[in-house]
Structure formats: C-alpha cells, structure tokens
Design a protein around this motif. Structure first.
Motif, PDB file in Angstrom:
ATOM      1  N   TYR A   1       4.514   5.411  -5.302  1.00  0.00           N
ATOM      2  CA  TYR A   1       5.082   5.149  -6.612  1.00  0.00           C
ATOM      3  C   TYR A   1       4.064   4.359  -7.411  1.00  0.00           C
ATOM      4  CZ  TYR A   1       8.052   3.139 -10.210  1.00  0.00           C
ATOM      5  OH  TYR A   1       8.582   2.749 -11.402  1.00  0.00           O
ATOM      6  N   ALA A   2       3.456   4.980  -8.381  1.00  0.00           N
ATOM      7  CA  ALA A   2       2.436   4.329  -9.197  1.00  0.00           C
ATOM      8  C   ALA A   2       2.979   4.111 -10.608  1.00  0.00           C
ATOM      9  CB  ALA A   2       1.162   5.159  -9.243  1.00  0.00           C
ATOM     10  N   PRO A   3       3.539   2.919 -10.901  1.00  0.00           N
ATOM     11  CA  PRO A   3       4.112   2.698 -12.228  1.00  0.00           C
ATOM     12  C   PRO A   3       3.072   2.413 -13.304  1.00  0.00           C
ATOM     13  CG  PRO A   3       4.321   0.731 -10.952  1.00  0.00           C
ATOM     14  CD  PRO A   3       3.740   1.781 -10.041  1.00  0.00           C
ATOM     15  N   PHE A   4       1.822   2.224 -12.917  1.00  0.00           N
ATOM     16  CA  PHE A   4       0.807   1.831 -13.885  1.00  0.00           C
ATOM     17  C   PHE A   4      -0.043   3.008 -14.335  1.00  0.00           C
ATOM     18  CE2 PHE A   4       1.490  -2.079 -11.375  1.00  0.00           C
ATOM     19  CZ  PHE A   4       2.036  -2.829 -12.382  1.00  0.00           C
ATOM     20  N   LYS A   5       0.570   4.129 -14.579  1.00  0.00           N
ATOM     21  CA  LYS A   5      -0.171   5.289 -15.058  1.00  0.00           C
ATOM     22  C   LYS A   5      -0.516   5.103 -16.525  1.00  0.00           C
ATOM     23  CE  LYS A   5       1.494   8.386 -11.702  1.00  0.00           C
ATOM     24  NZ  LYS A   5       1.014   9.560 -11.154  1.00  0.00           N
TER      25      LYS A   5
ATOM     26  N   PHE B   1       0.821  -1.215   0.000  1.00  0.00           N
ATOM     27  CA  PHE B   1       0.000   0.000   0.000  1.00  0.00           C
ATOM     28  C   PHE B   1       0.851   1.259   0.000  1.00  0.00           C
ATOM     29  CE2 PHE B   1      -3.433  -2.739   2.011  1.00  0.00           C
ATOM     30  CZ  PHE B   1      -4.096  -2.893   0.794  1.00  0.00           C
ATOM     31  N   ILE B   2       1.970   1.241   0.705  1.00  0.00           N
ATOM     32  CA  ILE B   2       2.853   2.408   0.716  1.00  0.00           C
ATOM     33  C   ILE B   2       3.478   2.615  -0.660  1.00  0.00           C
ATOM     34  CG2 ILE B   2       5.050   3.267   1.619  1.00  0.00           C
ATOM     35  CD1 ILE B   2       4.213   2.033   4.309  1.00  0.00           C
ATOM     36  N   MET B   3       3.946   1.530  -1.282  1.00  0.00           N
ATOM     37  CA  MET B   3       4.541   1.672  -2.614  1.00  0.00           C
ATOM     38  C   MET B   3       3.499   2.081  -3.636  1.00  0.00           C
ATOM     39  SD  MET B   3       7.423  -1.336  -2.957  1.00  0.00           S
ATOM     40  CE  MET B   3       6.216  -2.516  -3.387  1.00  0.00           C
ATOM     41  N   ASP B   4       2.278   1.595  -3.482  1.00  0.00           N
ATOM     42  CA  ASP B   4       1.221   1.953  -4.426  1.00  0.00           C
ATOM     43  C   ASP B   4       0.854   3.426  -4.290  1.00  0.00           C
ATOM     44  OD1 ASP B   4      -0.562   1.189  -6.488  1.00  0.00           O
ATOM     45  OD2 ASP B   4      -2.211   1.206  -5.038  1.00  0.00           O
ATOM     46  N   ALA B   5       0.899   3.949  -3.074  1.00  0.00           N
ATOM     47  CA  ALA B   5       0.563   5.357  -2.871  1.00  0.00           C
ATOM     48  C   ALA B   5       1.687   6.289  -3.320  1.00  0.00           C
ATOM     49  CB  ALA B   5       0.249   5.607  -1.403  1.00  0.00           C
TER      50      ALA B   5
END
Length: 87
Positions: free
Chosen positions: A24-28, A18-22
C-alpha cells in the motif's frame, strides 16, 4: 527479557513497515496538466504529493520507539537486604 521483547518489537515494526510500503503506497505522486500555450507548445504540469505522515504508519513508528526504549533501558540492580536476626 526486556531486551528480547525490545528486539522483537523493532523487527516486527520494520517488517510491518516494509510490507505496508510494498502493498500500500499512499505517497504516489500525481501529475496534472494545468496550462498549454498554443503558440509555443509549452505545457505547465503540477506535481502533487501529500505532506506529512500517513496515519497507517503511526502504529509501526510507536512500536519501533517502544522497542528502542526496551533495548536501551538498563536493568535495575536489586539490592539484597540482609536481615540480621538477633537472639
């Protein structure tokens, strides 16, 4: 003890995800205008998104699986061996 370690691994991997998703979002999703018809005004847009799992998510996935393994494994019962001493 294995279950406590397993629960720690599960909680740690979920929080890390959840921290990495918030942060760093590589799936833009990126959009790109390909073609515009000048007579009708219709614009063709291409949307791209990467397919597959990003490598940064591999470690939390592995720790989650390891935590599930530790939680679901049963305790092995130790057999008491009674030694008879014959005198």
């Amino acid at each position: 003890m294995k279950r406590a370690v397993g629960m720690f691994f599960i909680i740690q991997s979920l929080l890390t995800y959840f921290i990495m998703d918030a942060l760093y979002a590589p799936f833009k999703v990126t959009d790109e205008i390909i073609d515009t018809d000048l007579k009708t005004g219709v614009t063709t847009v291409s949307y791209e998104s990467p397919s597959g799992i990003h490598l940064i998510y591999v470690i939390p996935i592995l720790t989650f699986i390891l935590g599930i393994y530790f939680v679901l494994t049963e305790k092995k019962k130790r057999e008491l061996k009674i030694q008879h001493f014959y005198n």
